[in-house]
Write a protein that holds these residues in place. Structure first.
Motif, PDB file in Angstrom:
ATOM      1  N   PRO A  98     -30.209  -7.433  -8.482  1.00  0.00           N
ATOM      2  CA  PRO A  98     -29.562  -7.067  -7.217  1.00  0.00           C
ATOM      3  C   PRO A  98     -30.438  -7.382  -6.009  1.00  0.00           C
ATOM      4  N   LEU A  99     -29.766  -7.575  -4.855  1.00  0.00           N
ATOM      5  CA  LEU A  99     -30.480  -7.728  -3.592  1.00  0.00           C
ATOM      6  C   LEU A  99     -30.627  -6.353  -2.949  1.00  0.00           C
ATOM      7  N   PRO A 100     -31.600  -6.192  -2.031  1.00  0.00           N
ATOM      8  CA  PRO A 100     -31.693  -4.914  -1.316  1.00  0.00           C
ATOM      9  C   PRO A 100     -30.356  -4.577  -0.647  1.00  0.00           C
ATOM     10  N   ARG A 101     -30.094  -3.291  -0.485  1.00  0.00           N
ATOM     11  CA  ARG A 101     -28.766  -2.840  -0.051  1.00  0.00           C
ATOM     12  C   ARG A 101     -28.332  -3.347   1.324  1.00  0.00           C
ATOM     13  N   HIS A 102     -29.317  -3.691   2.186  1.00  0.00           N
ATOM     14  CA  HIS A 102     -28.925  -4.121   3.534  1.00  0.00           C
ATOM     15  C   HIS A 102     -28.467  -5.586   3.565  1.00  0.00           C
ATOM     16  N   ILE A 103     -28.469  -6.240   2.405  1.00  0.00           N
ATOM     17  CA  ILE A 103     -28.052  -7.653   2.362  1.00  0.00           C
ATOM     18  C   ILE A 103     -26.764  -7.762   1.542  1.00  0.00           C
ATOM     19  N   SER A 104     -25.794  -8.512   2.072  1.00  0.00           N
ATOM     20  CA  SER A 104     -24.526  -8.679   1.339  1.00  0.00           C
ATOM     21  C   SER A 104     -24.698  -9.718   0.227  1.00  0.00           C
ATOM     22  N   GLU A 105     -24.598  -9.245  -1.021  1.00  0.00           N
ATOM     23  CA  GLU A 105     -24.763 -10.175  -2.159  1.00  0.00           C
ATOM     24  C   GLU A 105     -23.670 -11.244  -2.120  1.00  0.00           C
ATOM     25  N   GLU A 106     -22.480 -10.801  -1.778  1.00  0.00           N
ATOM     26  CA  GLU A 106     -21.342 -11.724  -1.789  1.00  0.00           C
ATOM     27  C   GLU A 106     -21.577 -12.872  -0.803  1.00  0.00           C
ATOM     28  N   LYS A 107     -22.007 -12.504   0.404  1.00  0.00           N
ATOM     29  CA  LYS A 107     -22.226 -13.509   1.451  1.00  0.00           C
ATOM     30  C   LYS A 107     -23.346 -14.468   1.034  1.00  0.00           C
ATOM     31  N   VAL A 108     -24.413 -13.909   0.491  1.00  0.00           N
ATOM     32  CA  VAL A 108     -25.568 -14.727   0.114  1.00  0.00           C
ATOM     33  C   VAL A 108     -25.204 -15.673  -1.034  1.00  0.00           C
ATOM     34  N   ILE A 109     -24.589 -15.119  -2.071  1.00  0.00           N
ATOM     35  CA  ILE A 109     -24.235 -15.968  -3.218  1.00  0.00           C
ATOM     36  C   ILE A 109     -23.287 -17.077  -2.782  1.00  0.00           C
ATOM     37  N   ASP A 110     -22.327 -16.712  -1.932  1.00  0.00           N
ATOM     38  CA  ASP A 110     -21.337 -17.702  -1.541  1.00  0.00           C
ATOM     39  C   ASP A 110     -21.885 -18.772  -0.599  1.00  0.00           C
ATOM     40  N   SER A 111     -23.113 -18.562  -0.107  1.00  0.00           N
ATOM     41  CA  SER A 111     -23.698 -19.581   0.772  1.00  0.00           C
ATOM     42  C   SER A 111     -24.377 -20.691  -0.036  1.00  0.00           C
TER      43      SER A 111
END
Ligand code: NDP
Length: 282
Positions: A98-111
């Motif tokens: 997991p990424l730290p909670r303040h980062i959107s995993e969905e946004k990051v993965i989709d980039s």
């Protein structure tokens, strides 16, 4: 008594042939590289990243490990991924979750550029899997399909039950079994009469995350049982989601934990990275 599905052995032979493939690619001037991004200090994630790095070195893939502090913000991470997307020397990009909670995993993965999405977690990759027209398959379900193939388990027309519906294991697993013409049922925490459903299965994949969850009375004689779970017991030992001792007396084939599905997951990551590196010459 069930035959044991030896994930270590199958994984070793795939890694050996990948190493040969990588050596040939290098002769053609292609040096497969996998960028692995770790944000923060989660000890379990650090172990996973180290194992991925080891597997890269074993197969001749260059690992580029990027470790960022916990307080990294989303934009910094997105900028890094953009840079890696544009870097032609990088063939695969993986963000350790997991990424730290303040980062959107969905946004990051989709980039992540879908052509470098070796984990197959972007929306584009998932959509392609749904349609059965994929470039990359998610590593754990792909590893399981490879094991079933190796042990000549015929999936077509078989009753397949997947217990667990996570985006990384259960759902893609169900799709791959469906694409292979299995008759697939997906169970989860709201499923009623779970043991009635699992008892019908010719092939059961359990990905729940609870030690010894699947008992012998939930399995029919001769079933193929795949245990994805990794649970740490109080005594420090690892165990799966399947009560191995008893279930193995009824199953025809069964994966142990450790040594079953686990070794295949990272091997499939290596396979996806080599495939990504070859994309310009295919
Ligand atoms: P998640 O926690 O994301 O999903 C667990 C699933 O199990 C959920 O769909 C949940 O249902 C379901 N579940 C929970 N309780 C029950 C129940 N009583 N009856 C039926 N279903 C239930 O886990 P993951 O899919 O990420 O991982 C599952 C396991 O696999 C973990 O042990 C993990 O460590 C391991 N794993 C192993 C890998 C490997 O390489 N071997 C790779 C990835 C994971 P609901 O959706 O309703 O909550």
């Amino acid at each position: 008594m069930a035959k044991i599905i030896d994930g270590k052995l199958v994984s070793k032979s795939i890694r050996e042939s990948l190493a040969q493939e990588v050596a040939l690619l290098k002769e053609q001037g292609i040096f497969p590289k996998l960028a692995v991004i770790l944000v923060g200090n989660d000890p379990a994630s650090a172990v996973y990243v180290r194992n991925k790095e080891k597997a890269c070195l074993e197969t001749g893939i260059e690992p580029q490990q990027i470790t960022l502090p916990e307080e990294t913000n989303e934009n910094e991470l997105l900028t890094l991924i953009e840079r890696l997307n544009e870097d032609d020397s990088v063939h695969g990009i993986l963000v350790q979750l997991p990424l730290p909670r303040h980062i959107s995993e969905e946004k990051v993965i989709d980039s992540i550029d879908p052509s470098k999405d070796v984990d197959a977690f972007t929306h584009e990759s998932v959509g392609r899997i749904v349609e059965g027209k994929y470039t990359f398959l998610p590593c754990t379900p792909a590893g399981i399909m490879r094991l079933l193939e190796h042990y000549e388990v015929d999936i077509s027309g078989k009753e397949c039950v997947v217990v667990g519906r996570s985006n990384i294991v259960g759902k893609p697993m169900a799709l791959l079994l469906l694409n292979a013409s299995g008759t697939v049922t997906v169970c989860h925490s709201k499923t009623r009469n779970l043991s009635e459903v699992t008892s019908r299965a010719d092939i059961i994949v359990v990905a729940v995350g609870r030690a010894n969850f699947l008992k012998a009375d939930m399995v029919k004689d001769g079933a193929v049982v795949i245990d994805v779970g990794i649970n740490r017991l109080d005594n420090g030992k690892l165990c799966g989601d399947v009560e191995f001792e008893e279930v193995s007396k009824k199953a025809s084939l069964i994966t142990p934990v450790p040594g079953g599905v686990g070794p295949m997951t990272i091997t499939m990551l290596m396979k996806n990275t080599v495939f990504a590196a070859k994309k310009n010459i295919l």
